[in-house]
Design a protein around this motif. Sequence first.
Motif, PDB file in Angstrom:
ATOM      1  N   ASP A 100      16.037   5.044  -3.695  1.00 34.37           N
ATOM      2  CA  ASP A 100      14.917   4.647  -1.980  1.00 34.37           C
ATOM      3  C   ASP A 100      13.823   5.089  -2.230  1.00 34.37           C
ATOM      4  O   ASP A 100      13.106   5.674  -2.770  1.00 34.37           O
ATOM      5  CB  ASP A 100      16.093   4.899  -1.116  1.00 34.37           C
ATOM      6  N   VAL A 101      12.966   3.558  -2.031  1.00 38.00           N
ATOM      7  CA  VAL A 101      11.310   4.025  -2.041  1.00 38.00           C
ATOM      8  C   VAL A 101      10.773   3.471  -0.737  1.00 38.00           C
ATOM      9  O   VAL A 101      11.595   2.579  -0.099  1.00 38.00           O
ATOM     10  CB  VAL A 101      11.108   2.483  -3.360  1.00 38.00           C
ATOM     11  N   ALA A 102       9.666   3.921  -0.660  1.00 33.46           N
ATOM     12  CA  ALA A 102       9.113   3.362   0.887  1.00 33.46           C
ATOM     13  C   ALA A 102       7.812   3.465   0.740  1.00 33.46           C
ATOM     14  O   ALA A 102       7.240   3.898  -0.235  1.00 33.46           O
ATOM     15  CB  ALA A 102       9.610   4.860   1.820  1.00 33.46           C
ATOM     16  N   TRP A 103       7.295   2.432   1.446  1.00 37.97           N
ATOM     17  CA  TRP A 103       5.729   1.972   1.261  1.00 37.97           C
ATOM     18  C   TRP A 103       4.890   0.775   2.585  1.00 37.97           C
ATOM     19  O   TRP A 103       5.846   1.471   3.515  1.00 37.97           O
ATOM     20  CB  TRP A 103       5.777   0.979   0.052  1.00 37.97           C
ATOM     21  N   ARG A 104       3.878   1.023   2.263  1.00 39.23           N
ATOM     22  CA  ARG A 104       3.327   0.005   4.027  1.00 39.23           C
ATOM     23  C   ARG A 104       2.942  -0.707   3.387  1.00 39.23           C
ATOM     24  O   ARG A 104       2.722  -1.633   2.040  1.00 39.23           O
ATOM     25  CB  ARG A 104       2.450   0.907   4.489  1.00 39.23           C
ATOM     26  N   PHE A 105       3.013  -1.468   3.546  1.00 38.96           N
ATOM     27  CA  PHE A 105       2.777  -3.245   3.540  1.00 38.96           C
ATOM     28  C   PHE A 105       1.337  -3.857   4.827  1.00 38.96           C
ATOM     29  O   PHE A 105       1.553  -3.682   5.649  1.00 38.96           O
ATOM     30  CB  PHE A 105       3.398  -3.924   3.339  1.00 38.96           C
ATOM     31  N   ARG A 106       0.996  -5.278   4.355  1.00 39.20           N
ATOM     32  CA  ARG A 106       0.874  -5.905   5.411  1.00 39.20           C
ATOM     33  C   ARG A 106       1.282  -7.488   4.974  1.00 39.20           C
ATOM     34  O   ARG A 106       0.255  -8.114   4.111  1.00 39.20           O
ATOM     35  CB  ARG A 106      -0.670  -5.621   5.827  1.00 39.20           C
ATOM     36  N   ASN A 107       1.182  -8.227   6.501  1.00 41.85           N
ATOM     37  CA  ASN A 107       0.571  -9.933   5.727  1.00 41.85           C
ATOM     38  C   ASN A 107      -0.189 -10.365   5.486  1.00 41.85           C
ATOM     39  O   ASN A 107      -1.079  -9.744   6.074  1.00 41.85           O
ATOM     40  CB  ASN A 107       1.672 -10.814   7.445  1.00 41.85           C
ATOM     41  N   GLY A 112      18.136  -4.874   1.653  1.00 45.50           N
ATOM     42  CA  GLY A 112      17.163  -5.538   2.171  1.00 45.50           C
ATOM     43  C   GLY A 112      16.841  -4.699   3.420  1.00 45.50           C
ATOM     44  O   GLY A 112      16.039  -3.456   2.827  1.00 45.50           O
ATOM     45  N   TRP A 113      15.486  -5.223   3.748  1.00 45.89           N
ATOM     46  CA  TRP A 113      14.742  -4.116   4.994  1.00 45.89           C
ATOM     47  C   TRP A 113      14.889  -3.133   5.967  1.00 45.89           C
ATOM     48  O   TRP A 113      16.326  -3.032   6.575  1.00 45.89           O
ATOM     49  CB  TRP A 113      14.442  -5.587   6.157  1.00 45.89           C
ATOM     50  N   HIS A 114      15.109  -1.842   5.155  1.00 44.98           N
ATOM     51  CA  HIS A 114      14.789  -0.825   5.416  1.00 44.98           C
ATOM     52  C   HIS A 114      16.472  -0.195   5.286  1.00 44.98           C
ATOM     53  O   HIS A 114      17.369   0.529   5.993  1.00 44.98           O
ATOM     54  CB  HIS A 114      14.838  -1.313   7.806  1.00 44.98           C
ATOM     55  N   SER A 115      17.129  -0.466   3.755  1.00 41.22           N
ATOM     56  CA  SER A 115      18.006   0.118   4.032  1.00 41.22           C
ATOM     57  C   SER A 115      18.307   0.901   2.690  1.00 41.22           C
ATOM     58  O   SER A 115      18.965   1.415   2.723  1.00 41.22           O
ATOM     59  CB  SER A 115      18.899  -1.610   3.062  1.00 41.22           C
ATOM     60  N   GLY A 116      16.771   1.805   2.525  1.00 44.14           N
ATOM     61  CA  GLY A 116      16.230   2.820   1.297  1.00 44.14           C
ATOM     62  C   GLY A 116      16.268   3.855   2.361  1.00 44.14           C
ATOM     63  O   GLY A 116      15.570   4.167   2.724  1.00 44.14           O
ATOM     64  N   THR A 117      17.484   3.744   3.524  1.00 43.54           N
ATOM     65  CA  THR A 117      17.227   5.467   4.592  1.00 43.54           C
ATOM     66  C   THR A 117      17.009   6.285   3.863  1.00 43.54           C
ATOM     67  O   THR A 117      16.933   7.597   4.334  1.00 43.54           O
ATOM     68  CB  THR A 117      18.882   5.505   5.089  1.00 43.54           C
ATOM     69  N   ASN A 118      17.201   6.863   2.505  1.00 45.44           N
ATOM     70  CA  ASN A 118      17.125   8.206   2.741  1.00 45.44           C
ATOM     71  C   ASN A 118      15.099   8.035   2.119  1.00 45.44           C
ATOM     72  O   ASN A 118      14.840   9.547   1.598  1.00 45.44           O
ATOM     73  CB  ASN A 118      17.654   8.594   0.601  1.00 45.44           C
ATOM     74  N   ALA A 119      14.973   7.430   1.999  1.00 44.68           N
ATOM     75  CA  ALA A 119      13.554   7.516   1.569  1.00 44.68           C
ATOM     76  C   ALA A 119      12.279   7.346   3.546  1.00 44.68           C
ATOM     77  O   ALA A 119      11.410   7.428   3.249  1.00 44.68           O
ATOM     78  CB  ALA A 119      12.376   6.073   0.917  1.00 44.68           C
ATOM     79  N   ARG A 120      13.701   7.522   4.262  1.00 44.48           N
ATOM     80  CA  ARG A 120      12.630   6.792   5.632  1.00 44.48           C
ATOM     81  C   ARG A 120      12.880   8.374   6.495  1.00 44.48           C
ATOM     82  O   ARG A 120      12.950   9.462   6.456  1.00 44.48           O
ATOM     83  CB  ARG A 120      13.770   6.509   6.549  1.00 44.48           C
ATOM     84  N   ARG A 121      11.512   8.819   6.964  1.00 49.16           N
ATOM     85  CA  ARG A 121      11.194   9.917   7.509  1.00 49.16           C
ATOM     86  C   ARG A 121      11.615   9.790   8.851  1.00 49.16           C
ATOM     87  O   ARG A 121      11.090   8.890  10.015  1.00 49.16           O
ATOM     88  CB  ARG A 121       9.325  10.230   7.044  1.00 49.16           C
ATOM     89  N   ASN A 122      12.124  11.025   9.608  1.00 46.80           N
ATOM     90  CA  ASN A 122      12.484  11.106  10.365  1.00 46.80           C
ATOM     91  C   ASN A 122      11.861  12.166  11.074  1.00 46.80           C
ATOM     92  O   ASN A 122      11.193  13.004  10.565  1.00 46.80           O
ATOM     93  CB  ASN A 122      14.204  11.660  10.948  1.00 46.80           C
ATOM     94  N   PHE A 174       0.945  -1.433  -0.200  1.00 44.49           N
ATOM     95  CA  PHE A 174      -0.057   0.437   0.060  1.00 44.49           C
ATOM     96  C   PHE A 174       1.180   1.418  -0.030  1.00 44.49           C
ATOM     97  O   PHE A 174       1.911   1.446   0.184  1.00 44.49           O
ATOM     98  CB  PHE A 174      -0.991  -0.027   0.900  1.00 44.49           C
ATOM     99  N   ASP A 175       0.305   2.163  -0.427  1.00 47.80           N
ATOM    100  CA  ASP A 175       0.814   4.323  -0.375  1.00 47.80           C
ATOM    101  C   ASP A 175       2.370   3.660  -0.714  1.00 47.80           C
ATOM    102  O   ASP A 175       3.072   4.188   0.102  1.00 47.80           O
ATOM    103  CB  ASP A 175       0.730   4.315   1.353  1.00 47.80           C
ATOM    104  N   TYR A 176       2.770   3.328  -1.910  1.00 48.44           N
ATOM    105  CA  TYR A 176       3.518   3.866  -1.957  1.00 48.44           C
ATOM    106  C   TYR A 176       4.239   5.364  -2.014  1.00 48.44           C
ATOM    107  O   TYR A 176       3.675   6.064  -2.773  1.00 48.44           O
ATOM    108  CB  TYR A 176       4.398   2.653  -3.549  1.00 48.44           C
ATOM    109  N   GLN A 177       5.625   6.174  -1.584  1.00 47.04           N
ATOM    110  CA  GLN A 177       5.917   7.332  -2.014  1.00 47.04           C
ATOM    111  C   GLN A 177       6.664   8.072  -3.077  1.00 47.04           C
ATOM    112  O   GLN A 177       7.554   6.497  -3.828  1.00 47.04           O
ATOM    113  CB  GLN A 177       6.604   7.557  -0.608  1.00 47.04           C
ATOM    114  N   PRO A 178       6.874   8.630  -3.896  1.00 43.39           N
ATOM    115  CA  PRO A 178       7.922   8.749  -4.725  1.00 43.39           C
ATOM    116  C   PRO A 178       9.234   8.193  -4.715  1.00 43.39           C
ATOM    117  O   PRO A 178      10.042   9.037  -3.246  1.00 43.39           O
ATOM    118  CB  PRO A 178       7.525  10.244  -4.871  1.00 43.39           C
ATOM    119  N   PRO A 179       9.917   7.312  -5.555  1.00 44.25           N
ATOM    120  CA  PRO A 179      11.423   7.252  -5.394  1.00 44.25           C
ATOM    121  C   PRO A 179      11.630   8.201  -4.911  1.00 44.25           C
ATOM    122  O   PRO A 179      11.976   9.529  -5.314  1.00 44.25           O
ATOM    123  CB  PRO A 179      11.561   6.380  -6.427  1.00 44.25           C
ATOM    124  N   VAL A 180      13.106   8.011  -4.530  1.00 42.37           N
ATOM    125  CA  VAL A 180      14.615   9.493  -4.342  1.00 42.37           C
ATOM    126  C   VAL A 180      15.989   8.517  -4.266  1.00 42.37           C
ATOM    127  O   VAL A 180      15.837   7.790  -4.150  1.00 42.37           O
ATOM    128  CB  VAL A 180      14.281   9.903  -2.415  1.00 42.37           C
TER     129      VAL A 180
END
Length: 576
Positions: free
Chosen positions: A181-188, A220-230, A166-172
Amino acid sequence: MKDSNSTTTTSTNGARTEPIAQNIIKLISNLCFSVFVFSVLIFTVIAITYQPPDPWLQSTPALTNLFTQSQNATFRIDSSVIKTGEDLAPSPQDPPLPPPTPSAAAVTEAVIEKTEERILNSTANSTAPPLPSQAECDLSLNCSDPRVLISVQRFNLRAFKSIAFFDYQPPVNGSSTGECDVAWRFRNKRERSWRKYRDFRRFKISVTDDCRYKVVHAGGWHSGTNARRNFTRNGAGRGGKTLPPRVWARDDEINDTIPTLGSENNFRSGKYLYYSRGGDYCKGMNHYLWSFLCGLGEAMYLNRTFVMDLSVCLASTYNPSNKDEEGKDFRYYFDFEHLKETASIVEEGEFLRDWKKWDKTHLKKKKIPVRKVVTHKMTPMQLKKDKSTIIWRQFDAPEPENYWYRVCEGEAAKYIQRPWHALWKSKRLMNIVTAISGRLDWDFDAVHVVRGEKAQNKELWPHLDYDTSPDVLLEKLKGMVQPWRHLYVATNEPYYNYFDKLRSNYKVHLLDDYKEMWGNTSEWYNETSLLNDGKPVEFDGYMRVAVDTEVFYRGKTRVETFYNLTKDCKDGVNTC
């Protein structure tokens, strides 16, 4: 003449023998029928007198026995974790989940194709130059090109089939040329809740000869640090205390603030069910939940707001000090936001302040009508038509008469439905579960190895210690788990190196391999500190078991101790 007499004699003898044979047959038939009727009578008596442990119609003792067999929920000393709403299949009593909003729609291949079509149409109708031909193809990477996101979305759908995105953010831009780097939300897809989790990864992307973007490597998991919102934490905690600023990746979907009743009129117009603290305090967590859901279920039956004490006493079985620990926050363990959405509740402190304020303002002119109930034998059915503003159940009797769950015993069990659907595990704990599963790319097997006190008690579990010894465990797993798979070991074995022999065949993972997820730089540490006036919160034994259990549930192949590894019964000899 001789023949005629002979015939006559024969027929006479047949006439004499025929009734005897018929009588014998009738006698046997009657006897069989009598046996059948007697058997039916006995069966009917048994059916009438036998009371099966129905989870909604029978007493708490029957439920205790049932849960001991199937749900790991028991009132004896036990370190297991009861399944909560997001783990359970829906029951007829549960309200249906709300339909997803348009913004919550999962990204599928059909959605991607529509996006591609929209891009092509917008290009055709604009004055911009057409897409380049093969000869004119620019091999440089532009992360803001919408086709980059499409290539990432398609890659994720192929790589993680058990996940809904869900909810992909624009790549940076990533840290190097050719990376985005790309961020998104997901659910199992197995999880019943509608909660979403977040991930952000780094992708190495190339441009093909026909000017398409292609993912050639995914981090891997959480490797796209530039797409992370702090986020920066500042402001005040409870009591107006100033908290030091700290930067961390906050989960902005968590809203477990304490609701207020608002004006005095709102308080006065409400109807409340208030349980004073009883003998359940400082008992095991499963006992606590069994009682808590009884009280919440009664409030729902009476159509009242349940007054809830957020302070939890963690039993000694979950603490290394072997002492009960008071003052734990309910929100450390369970999803308060979901509870607020599914049940009418008010926090005890807010409720008592408003009650005291009302009495002080109005003195005795408009005193709040209160019905005090001092025995659990006063049933919810008897209170159904009570018009008092507050029904106050007091539990001052000695144990076990002062347990909350006694209210839901007997006839009341036919009317009070425990709202299991309202209880989910804390999103903060589930974020840790998701992070561990994400680091394993959702492609791992799991084994649950019970040791500890049970392995030492040879009287009740005579074979458990041997059946879970490293050599025997390895041989048994060889027949159930493919070699060199990622293997998560959920266990109460305190010695970390106990499972080293498994490393000769598997990539072994234990909970302690992920300590940084609750360490002093973690999101969990910062979020729970906010709930505790800026003071650190211990990652206690119950939290460990909860995370261990949930990661185990997400394994592709799951090996249980008492079903796969040993013939010993879960609750001791002769309890299977």
